[in-house]
Design a protein around this motif. Structure first.
Motif, PDB file in Angstrom:
ATOM      1  N   LEU A  11       0.745  -1.135   0.000  1.00 28.05           N
ATOM      2  CA  LEU A  11      -0.145   0.026   0.099  1.00 28.05           C
ATOM      3  C   LEU A  11       0.851   1.427  -0.057  1.00 28.05           C
ATOM      4  O   LEU A  11       1.939   1.256   0.684  1.00 28.05           O
ATOM      5  N   HIS A  12       0.719   2.233  -0.675  1.00 27.20           N
ATOM      6  CA  HIS A  12       1.267   3.574  -0.955  1.00 27.20           C
ATOM      7  C   HIS A  12       0.496   4.584   0.096  1.00 27.20           C
ATOM      8  O   HIS A  12      -0.737   4.404   0.119  1.00 27.20           O
ATOM      9  N   PRO A  13       1.104   5.205   1.095  1.00 24.36           N
ATOM     10  CA  PRO A  13       0.544   6.300   1.734  1.00 24.36           C
ATOM     11  C   PRO A  13       0.293   7.555   0.746  1.00 24.36           C
ATOM     12  O   PRO A  13       0.521   7.750  -0.393  1.00 24.36           O
ATOM     13  N   ARG A  14      -0.625   8.263   1.590  1.00 26.16           N
ATOM     14  CA  ARG A  14      -1.008   9.681   0.510  1.00 26.16           C
ATOM     15  C   ARG A  14       0.210  10.564   0.476  1.00 26.16           C
ATOM     16  O   ARG A  14       1.459  10.520   1.124  1.00 26.16           O
ATOM     17  N   PRO A  15       0.323  11.338  -0.592  1.00 33.01           N
ATOM     18  CA  PRO A  15       1.558  12.180  -0.567  1.00 33.01           C
ATOM     19  C   PRO A  15       1.902  13.083   0.334  1.00 33.01           C
ATOM     20  O   PRO A  15       1.262  13.400   1.344  1.00 33.01           O
ATOM     21  N   SER A  16       3.141  13.339   0.370  1.00 32.87           N
ATOM     22  CA  SER A  16       3.778  14.018   1.445  1.00 32.87           C
ATOM     23  C   SER A  16       4.534  15.286   1.202  1.00 32.87           C
ATOM     24  O   SER A  16       5.351  15.386   0.342  1.00 32.87           O
ATOM     25  N   ALA A  17       4.301  16.534   1.946  1.00 32.90           N
ATOM     26  CA  ALA A  17       5.103  17.792   1.589  1.00 32.90           C
ATOM     27  C   ALA A  17       6.023  17.988   2.829  1.00 32.90           C
ATOM     28  O   ALA A  17       6.597  18.942   2.984  1.00 32.90           O
ATOM     29  N   ALA A  18       6.186  17.069   3.817  1.00 29.19           N
ATOM     30  CA  ALA A  18       7.269  17.146   4.803  1.00 29.19           C
ATOM     31  C   ALA A  18       8.479  17.105   4.337  1.00 29.19           C
ATOM     32  O   ALA A  18       9.161  15.657   4.004  1.00 29.19           O
ATOM     33  N   GLY A  19       9.321  18.017   4.203  1.00 33.29           N
ATOM     34  CA  GLY A  19      10.989  18.238   3.706  1.00 33.29           C
ATOM     35  C   GLY A  19      10.580  17.502   2.344  1.00 33.29           C
ATOM     36  O   GLY A  19       9.923  18.226   1.635  1.00 33.29           O
ATOM     37  N   ALA A  20      11.692  16.652   2.205  1.00 30.59           N
ATOM     38  CA  ALA A  20      11.573  16.094   0.841  1.00 30.59           C
ATOM     39  C   ALA A  20      10.721  15.102   0.683  1.00 30.59           C
ATOM     40  O   ALA A  20      10.698  14.342  -0.366  1.00 30.59           O
ATOM     41  N   GLY A  21       9.876  14.910   1.798  1.00 25.87           N
ATOM     42  CA  GLY A  21       8.810  13.759   1.683  1.00 25.87           C
ATOM     43  C   GLY A  21       8.982  12.706   2.865  1.00 25.87           C
ATOM     44  O   GLY A  21      10.089  12.138   2.962  1.00 25.87           O
ATOM     45  N   TYR A  22       7.983  12.819   3.588  1.00 28.25           N
ATOM     46  CA  TYR A  22       8.036  11.999   4.808  1.00 28.25           C
ATOM     47  C   TYR A  22       8.989  12.093   5.602  1.00 28.25           C
ATOM     48  O   TYR A  22       9.435  11.062   6.056  1.00 28.25           O
ATOM     49  N   ASP A  23       9.563  13.356   6.042  1.00 20.65           N
ATOM     50  CA  ASP A  23      10.470  13.681   6.902  1.00 20.65           C
ATOM     51  C   ASP A  23       9.828  13.973   8.279  1.00 20.65           C
ATOM     52  O   ASP A  23       9.229  15.126   8.210  1.00 20.65           O
ATOM     53  N   PRO A  24      10.298  13.203   9.276  1.00 21.90           N
ATOM     54  CA  PRO A  24       9.570  13.459  10.643  1.00 21.90           C
ATOM     55  C   PRO A  24      10.110  14.757  11.171  1.00 21.90           C
ATOM     56  O   PRO A  24       9.673  15.258  12.331  1.00 21.90           O
ATOM     57  N   THR A  25      11.201  14.932  10.789  1.00 23.91           N
ATOM     58  CA  THR A  25      12.228  16.159  11.362  1.00 23.91           C
ATOM     59  C   THR A  25      11.523  17.671  10.513  1.00 23.91           C
ATOM     60  O   THR A  25      11.906  18.699  11.132  1.00 23.91           O
ATOM     61  N   SER A  26      10.639  17.601   9.564  1.00 18.87           N
ATOM     62  CA  SER A  26      10.393  18.882   8.910  1.00 18.87           C
ATOM     63  C   SER A  26       8.900  18.495   8.486  1.00 18.87           C
ATOM     64  O   SER A  26       8.172  18.746   7.506  1.00 18.87           O
ATOM     65  N   SER A  27       7.899  18.148   9.438  1.00 18.09           N
ATOM     66  CA  SER A  27       6.624  17.953   9.337  1.00 18.09           C
ATOM     67  C   SER A  27       5.797  19.213   9.008  1.00 18.09           C
ATOM     68  O   SER A  27       6.121  20.559   9.386  1.00 18.09           O
TER      69      SER A  27
END
Length: 248
Positions: free
Chosen positions: A119-135
């Motif tokens: 399964l793929h998650p929904r798109p992310s704009a956190a940092g470069a993508g899925y970056d927990p340090t740049s939510s």
């Protein structure tokens, strides 16, 4: 003309005794009486002021120290202890481990899955993508041309790959944090055919597994039905670990 001394005696300063000053009064001159003016010495006044100030600020100092110890130390330690004892999994960050005990993620934070069998998650704009340090989100407004271009492109790509004309909103939009670990049942079902082909299983088998991992709203009305991507992918690996022959 000779000068004569005044017959009226001038005031005479008396001796200071214990903070009281005696002054001779002209009206009573010669009678031996003195007017006494009371007044504390300067040092006594300073001591009194310091004592009064200390009595006023002492409660503030004591309260600050007391509440710092209670609310800044005792209370957090107590809550942490209760949480660790009553809810160790949640208090530890809802960490997910593999069969060897290695941490592979958290059920609360999305991570990228790009392989067809997952399964793929929904798109992310956190940092470069899925970056927990740049939510965070993209901060694009609904009329921003870059956002409209990206959403349209993602929607077209999904229509071509799935053959479905209707695309769920969460398949092409990012969440406010960029780390949403869940997707809608509609988006999960949209991916079932791709997962089934990659794992050599039937689409119905994959859909049943997804349905079994669909969580209902809390108390029946708080939130929306959702599918946790990481937990469902682990279930896929457990149920369909290897490619199986396609049913005839």
């Amino acid at each position: 003309m000779p000068l004569h001394r005044s017959a009226v005696p001038l005031p005479q300063m008396g001796e200071e005794k214990g903070g009281a000053v005696s002054i001779s009064s002209p009206a009573n001159a010669g009678e031996g009486d003195h007017e006494v003016v009371e007044g504390p010495p300067r040092r006594a006044k300073l001591v009194t002021k310091a004592t009064d100030m200390l009595s006023e600020i002492r409660p503030a100092i004591v309260s600050t120290i007391l509440f710092t110890l209670i609310l800044g130390l005792a209370y957090p330690l107590a809550i942490t202890g209760v949480a660790q004892a009553a809810f160790p999994y949640q208090a530890g960050g809802s960490l997910v481990t593999d069969t060897a005990g290695h941490v592979i993620g958290s059920a609360l934070i999305a991570q990228p899955f790009a392989r067809d069998e997952y399964l793929h998650p929904r798109p992310s704009a956190a940092g470069a993508g899925y970056d927990p340090t740049s939510s965070g989100g993209s901060n694009y407004g609904p009329l921003n041309p870059d956002l409209a271009k990206r959403v349209a492109g993602d929607a077209d790509a999904l229509r071509k790959s799935t053959g479905h004309p209707e695309i769920p909103d969460d398949a092409i939009t990012t969440s406010g944090s960029g780390l949403d670990p869940d997707i809608s049942p509609a988006y999960a079902s949209l991916q079932a055919d791709r997962i089934a082909r990659a794992r050599g299983a039937s689409a119905d088998t994959v859909r049943k597994l997804i349905a079994g991992h669909t969580e209902e709203p809390l108390l029946g009305f708080i939130g929306q039905p959702h599918v946790n991507v990481l937990m469902t992918n682990r279930a896929l690996d457990a149920a369909l670990p290897k490619a199986q022959p396609k049913p005839g």
